[in-house]
Design an enzyme around this catalytic site. Structure first.
Site, PDB file in Angstrom:
ATOM      1  N   ILE A 225     -29.896 -13.042  38.407  1.00 44.57           N
ATOM      2  CA  ILE A 225     -31.387 -13.167  39.336  1.00 44.57           C
ATOM      3  C   ILE A 225     -32.516 -14.014  38.952  1.00 44.57           C
ATOM      4  O   ILE A 225     -33.584 -14.134  39.516  1.00 44.57           O
ATOM      5  CB  ILE A 225     -31.577 -11.781  39.706  1.00 44.57           C
ATOM      6  CG1 ILE A 225     -30.294 -10.912  40.204  1.00 44.57           C
ATOM      7  CG2 ILE A 225     -32.690 -11.627  40.723  1.00 44.57           C
ATOM      8  CD1 ILE A 225     -29.737 -11.780  41.396  1.00 44.57           C
ATOM      9  N   SER A 227     -34.366 -13.584  35.278  1.00 43.54           N
ATOM     10  CA  SER A 227     -34.796 -13.116  34.094  1.00 43.54           C
ATOM     11  C   SER A 227     -34.065 -12.916  32.927  1.00 43.54           C
ATOM     12  O   SER A 227     -32.799 -12.310  33.552  1.00 43.54           O
ATOM     13  CB  SER A 227     -36.032 -12.348  34.273  1.00 43.54           C
ATOM     14  OG  SER A 227     -35.449 -11.213  34.765  1.00 43.54           O
ATOM     15  N   ARG A 309     -46.360   4.637  36.107  1.00 38.83           N
ATOM     16  CA  ARG A 309     -46.554   3.310  35.862  1.00 38.83           C
ATOM     17  C   ARG A 309     -48.065   2.568  36.293  1.00 38.83           C
ATOM     18  O   ARG A 309     -48.282   2.955  37.427  1.00 38.83           O
ATOM     19  CB  ARG A 309     -45.407   2.331  36.415  1.00 38.83           C
ATOM     20  CG  ARG A 309     -44.067   2.765  35.412  1.00 38.83           C
ATOM     21  CD  ARG A 309     -43.190   1.845  36.034  1.00 38.83           C
ATOM     22  NE  ARG A 309     -41.852   2.258  35.504  1.00 38.83           N
ATOM     23  CZ  ARG A 309     -40.972   1.430  35.020  1.00 38.83           C
ATOM     24  NH1 ARG A 309     -41.228   0.271  34.962  1.00 38.83           N
ATOM     25  NH2 ARG A 309     -40.043   1.813  34.360  1.00 38.83           N
ATOM     26  N   CYS A 310     -48.369   1.643  35.711  1.00 42.49           N
ATOM     27  CA  CYS A 310     -49.422   1.072  36.133  1.00 42.49           C
ATOM     28  C   CYS A 310     -49.320  -0.728  36.158  1.00 42.49           C
ATOM     29  O   CYS A 310     -48.445  -1.078  35.391  1.00 42.49           O
ATOM     30  CB  CYS A 310     -50.788   1.043  35.232  1.00 42.49           C
ATOM     31  SG  CYS A 310     -51.349   2.895  35.303  1.00 42.49           S
ATOM     32  N   ASP A 393     -37.889 -15.637  45.485  1.00 42.99           N
ATOM     33  CA  ASP A 393     -37.815 -14.108  45.235  1.00 42.99           C
ATOM     34  C   ASP A 393     -38.790 -13.471  46.431  1.00 42.99           C
ATOM     35  O   ASP A 393     -39.903 -13.753  46.518  1.00 42.99           O
ATOM     36  CB  ASP A 393     -38.016 -13.420  43.941  1.00 42.99           C
ATOM     37  CG  ASP A 393     -37.016 -13.957  42.982  1.00 42.99           C
ATOM     38  OD1 ASP A 393     -35.822 -14.284  43.366  1.00 42.99           O
ATOM     39  OD2 ASP A 393     -37.269 -14.113  41.847  1.00 42.99           O
ATOM     40  N   HIS A 435     -34.091 -13.468  46.717  1.00 41.25           N
ATOM     41  CA  HIS A 435     -33.558 -12.185  46.401  1.00 41.25           C
ATOM     42  C   HIS A 435     -34.311 -10.885  46.454  1.00 41.25           C
ATOM     43  O   HIS A 435     -35.710 -11.210  46.849  1.00 41.25           O
ATOM     44  CB  HIS A 435     -33.558 -12.404  44.742  1.00 41.25           C
ATOM     45  CG  HIS A 435     -33.443 -11.086  44.180  1.00 41.25           C
ATOM     46  ND1 HIS A 435     -32.366 -10.137  43.886  1.00 41.25           N
ATOM     47  CD2 HIS A 435     -34.488 -10.324  43.245  1.00 41.25           C
ATOM     48  CE1 HIS A 435     -32.370  -9.097  43.376  1.00 41.25           C
ATOM     49  NE2 HIS A 435     -33.720  -9.032  43.111  1.00 41.25           N
ATOM     50  N   CYS A 437     -35.184  -6.758  46.281  1.00 46.80           N
ATOM     51  CA  CYS A 437     -34.406  -5.474  45.882  1.00 46.80           C
ATOM     52  C   CYS A 437     -35.596  -4.209  45.971  1.00 46.80           C
ATOM     53  O   CYS A 437     -36.480  -4.447  47.003  1.00 46.80           O
ATOM     54  CB  CYS A 437     -34.523  -5.459  44.170  1.00 46.80           C
ATOM     55  SG  CYS A 437     -35.923  -6.367  43.560  1.00 46.80           S
ATOM     56  N   GLU A 459     -30.334  -6.206  45.856  1.00 47.71           N
ATOM     57  CA  GLU A 459     -29.903  -5.084  45.079  1.00 47.71           C
ATOM     58  C   GLU A 459     -29.228  -3.884  45.731  1.00 47.71           C
ATOM     59  O   GLU A 459     -29.713  -3.538  46.709  1.00 47.71           O
ATOM     60  CB  GLU A 459     -31.340  -4.527  44.299  1.00 47.71           C
ATOM     61  CG  GLU A 459     -31.040  -3.226  43.593  1.00 47.71           C
ATOM     62  CD  GLU A 459     -32.297  -2.605  43.582  1.00 47.71           C
ATOM     63  OE1 GLU A 459     -33.132  -2.898  42.897  1.00 47.71           O
ATOM     64  OE2 GLU A 459     -32.421  -1.335  43.988  1.00 47.71           O
ATOM     65  N   HIS A 488     -30.556  -1.486  36.109  1.00 48.70           N
ATOM     66  CA  HIS A 488     -31.673  -0.576  35.478  1.00 48.70           C
ATOM     67  C   HIS A 488     -31.046   0.366  34.359  1.00 48.70           C
ATOM     68  O   HIS A 488     -31.858   1.367  34.026  1.00 48.70           O
ATOM     69  CB  HIS A 488     -32.162   0.408  36.542  1.00 48.70           C
ATOM     70  CG  HIS A 488     -32.706  -0.765  37.776  1.00 48.70           C
ATOM     71  ND1 HIS A 488     -31.910  -1.270  38.977  1.00 48.70           N
ATOM     72  CD2 HIS A 488     -34.012  -1.328  37.893  1.00 48.70           C
ATOM     73  CE1 HIS A 488     -32.592  -1.851  39.610  1.00 48.70           C
ATOM     74  NE2 HIS A 488     -33.945  -2.013  39.003  1.00 48.70           N
TER      75      HIS A 488
HETATM   76  N1  GLN Z   1     -36.292 -13.582  39.267  1.00 51.74           N
HETATM   77  C1  GLN Z   1     -37.060 -12.217  38.974  1.00 51.74           C
HETATM   78  C2  GLN Z   1     -36.263 -11.718  37.676  1.00 51.74           C
HETATM   79  O1  GLN Z   1     -35.185 -11.806  37.512  1.00 51.74           O
HETATM   80  C3  GLN Z   1     -36.739 -11.285  40.088  1.00 51.74           C
HETATM   81  C4  GLN Z   1     -37.334  -9.961  39.758  1.00 51.74           C
HETATM   82  C5  GLN Z   1     -37.369  -8.812  40.988  1.00 51.74           C
HETATM   83  O2  GLN Z   1     -36.443  -8.898  41.752  1.00 51.74           O
HETATM   84  N2  GLN Z   1     -38.125  -8.125  40.878  1.00 51.74           N
HETATM   85  O3  GLN Z   1     -36.932 -11.221  37.004  1.00 51.74           O
HETATM   86 ZN    ZN Z   2     -34.932  -7.598  41.986  1.00 53.13          ZN
END
Ligand code: GLN
Ligand code: ZN
Length: 553
Positions: A225, A227, A309-310, A393, A435, A437, A459, A488
């Site tokens: 995806i 990273s 979370r912040c 994304d 993408h 999620c 996702e 995750h």
């Molecule tokens: N391209 C981003 C990554 O892989 C997508 C992150 C996301 O969907 N929140 O980190």
């Molecule tokens: Zn994602």
């Protein structure tokens, strides 16, 4: 709500009031107008809070037309609890005065339109922003001061706050006059937008033929995806560069080394479409905001996101433009190291918009289009530099949905249009990926399809069965990858588990259009688990290709 629901709500408040008669209950509503106004104000509570900022004028109209019970307190939500801009206090006073025409003054409490957890604490702590921007900000502390001023106007007359009104007006005007606010080039492009269809030159079926011929990917292509692990080493390097301990070129060669290492890893694992790994990015919105004109970054503007979370959202305060390419150097470098395609990687206009604080003198739709045009320039720069697959994304597409169903269609229309403005000018052979999620997709699947991306990855591994259900009802006719494992968790999923995911998906989706990928980016994962999981994913894919080839034969 049904009549039945409403009568249950009434019973609840009746029970609370009769069990605890000494407690004065303020029933707070916010983020929109109240539909069942007459019902809500008739509940047995001491007072009712209404949003007069995000109500489209409907709450005010209801109070004036239907009246407000004489013995109750009205919580007048006059100061925006979610935005970060100084209020137009004259306008607020006018609303308050209108309310005072319908509700007795001693029954009105002025308050924010919602809780203040959506905004940072104090704008006074921002000392590095342009003066005209800093002066126009109102975080929580400044909002409380605005409320105190309005209350003072209420008790002592509007003349008592003349100095405060003047100061607020001057701050707002100064920002409005700043050169960042109006960029002639952006305005000219926006003016010609209305006639722009924002569609790819050819329909998906024709693009697909051209892309298949160009890319020659195996069936069930594998990819990730975007990273790869942001290890302490990567974050440490960025700190050194930010603090000036490393020169920009030192940092750039560190990033190149990371890219090289992970291109090698991806090649060795046998993935089909590679990525550069996003090592240069902190997060997917801040990275782009820092490079686009029209954005500013606060020093201490933290707000609560999920649970504990912040996040520190960027501030969009001017016209948005791309001064120079943002991602071309890293992507082209990655592509130079391999004969396999490397996907360019961008965050889409709606996600950038929904995860930022947005100027209040333009509609969100207009700001989305400005971002979209800036991203179009980046997409075109990537294409011109020889990058043939580009992922845009949009994980936050759904987060912008209005609360009221009747406003959904309008939002989804402009959101889809913004995405297409960014992605529709490329050649047929250029493959656009997207993408998504963090959300439910069932009720927006038609808009997702209308994005007209050649390939989407979604996702799903946390709710796999449910999402697959959608595709029983709607055939999805473009490339699609349903995440085959959950990123995750640090657990390494076996090839068998992924095989099950693949098989379930292929019961309802066309194997000729199916992609195999993890369900999100891998930046939060460790290096070893990432490599092992991807190896298992490729193993599961190879087995699936055999079964699929047998079926085809
Ligand atoms: N391209 C981003 C990554 O892989 C997508 C992150 C996301 O969907 N929140 O980190
Ligand atoms: Zn994602």
């Amino acid at each position: 709500m049904t009549a039945d629901d409403l009568s249950r709500v009434r019973r609840i408040y009746e029970a609370l009031t009769s069990e605890a008669p000494g407690i004065r209950i303020m029933l707070q509503t916010y983020f929109e107008s109240v539909d069942a106004y007459g019902f809500v104000v008739s509940l047995p509570v001491h007072g009712i809070g209404l949003d007069f900022v995000h109500d489209g004028g409907r709450n005010l109209a209801a109070v004036r037309e239907q009246g407000f019970p004489a013995h109750k307190t009205l919580g007048a939500g006059l100061i925006d609890g979610r935005g970060i801009w100084k209020a137009d206090l004259r306008g607020k006073w006018a609303t308050l005065a209108a309310l005072r025409g319908a509700v007795s003054a001693d029954r009105i409490v002025v308050q924010p339109s919602s809780s203040l957890l959506h905004v940072p604490v104090s704008a006074a702590r921002e000392t590095a922003l342009p003066a005209e921007l800093q002066g126009a900000l109102a975080f929580a502390d400044e909002k409380l001061a605005e409320l105190v001023l309005l209350a003072k106007a209420g008790s002592q007359g509007v003349d008592a706050i003349a100095a405060g009104l003047g100061a607020a007006e001057r701050s707002r005007d100064a920002l409005q006059r700043s050169s960042a606010r109006t960029n002639g080039r952006v305005r000219a492009r926006m003016a010609s937008l209305a006639s722009e269809p924002a569609v790819r030159a050819s329909a998906f079926e024709s693009r697909r033929a051209v892309q298949d011929a160009k890319w020659q990917l195996p069936p069930l292509p594998t990819t990730t995806i975007g990273s790869f692990p942001q290890t302490p080493e990567v974050r440490g390097a960025r700190q050194k560069w930010r603090k000036g301990e490393w020169s920009p070129s030192q940092y750039a060669s560190f990033i190149q080394a990371q890219i090289r290492e992970w291109i090698d890893i991806q090649n060795e694992i046998g993935l089909d479409v590679l990525v550069h790994g996003e090592f240069e990015r902190t997060d997917m919105v801040e990275f782009f905001g820092e490079k686009l004109a029209g954005f500013a970054f606060t020093a201490k503007g933290w707000v609560q996101s999920y649970g504990s979370r912040c996040v520190k959202p960027p501030v969009i305060y001017g016209d948005v433009e791309l001064p120079e390419p943002m991602t071309v150097a890293e992507t082209v470098y990655a592509q130079s190291l391999t004969s396999k395609p490397v996907k360019g990687m961008l965050t889409g206009p709606i996600t950038i918009l929904n995860w930022s604080f947005v100027r209040d003198d333009k509609t969100r739709e207009e700001v989305a289009y400005q971002i979209a045009l800036a991203l179009r320039d980046e997409v075109e720069a990537l294409e011109a530099a020889g990058i043939g697959m580009i992922q845009v994304d949009e994980p936050a597409l759904r987060e912008g949905l209005p609360l009221k169903r009747e406003q959904w269609a309008h939002y989804l229309d402009w959101a889809v249009r913004a995405f297409r403005l960014s992605t529709s000018t490329v050649k047929d052979e250029t493959q656009i990926h997207t993408h998504m999620c963090y959300s439910e997709f069932h009720d927006i699947i038609e808009s997702i399809s209308a994005l007209d991306a050649d390939v989407i990855s979604i996702e799903t591994s946390r709710s796999h069965g449910e999402l697959i259900g959608i595709f029983e009802a709607h055939t999805y006719d473009k490339g699609i990858g349903l995440g085959v494992y959950d990123i995750h968790s640090p657990r390494v999923p076996s090839a068998d588990e992924m095989t099950q995911m693949i098989d379930r998906a292929l019961r309802v989706l066309d194997p000729g259009l199916f992609w195999i990928n993890p369900d999100c980016g891998l930046k939060t994962r460790g290096r070893t688990e990432t490599v092992e999981s991807l190896r298992n994913m490729v193993e599961a894919t190879e087995a699936a290709r055999e079964r699929y080839a047998v079926k085809q034969a």
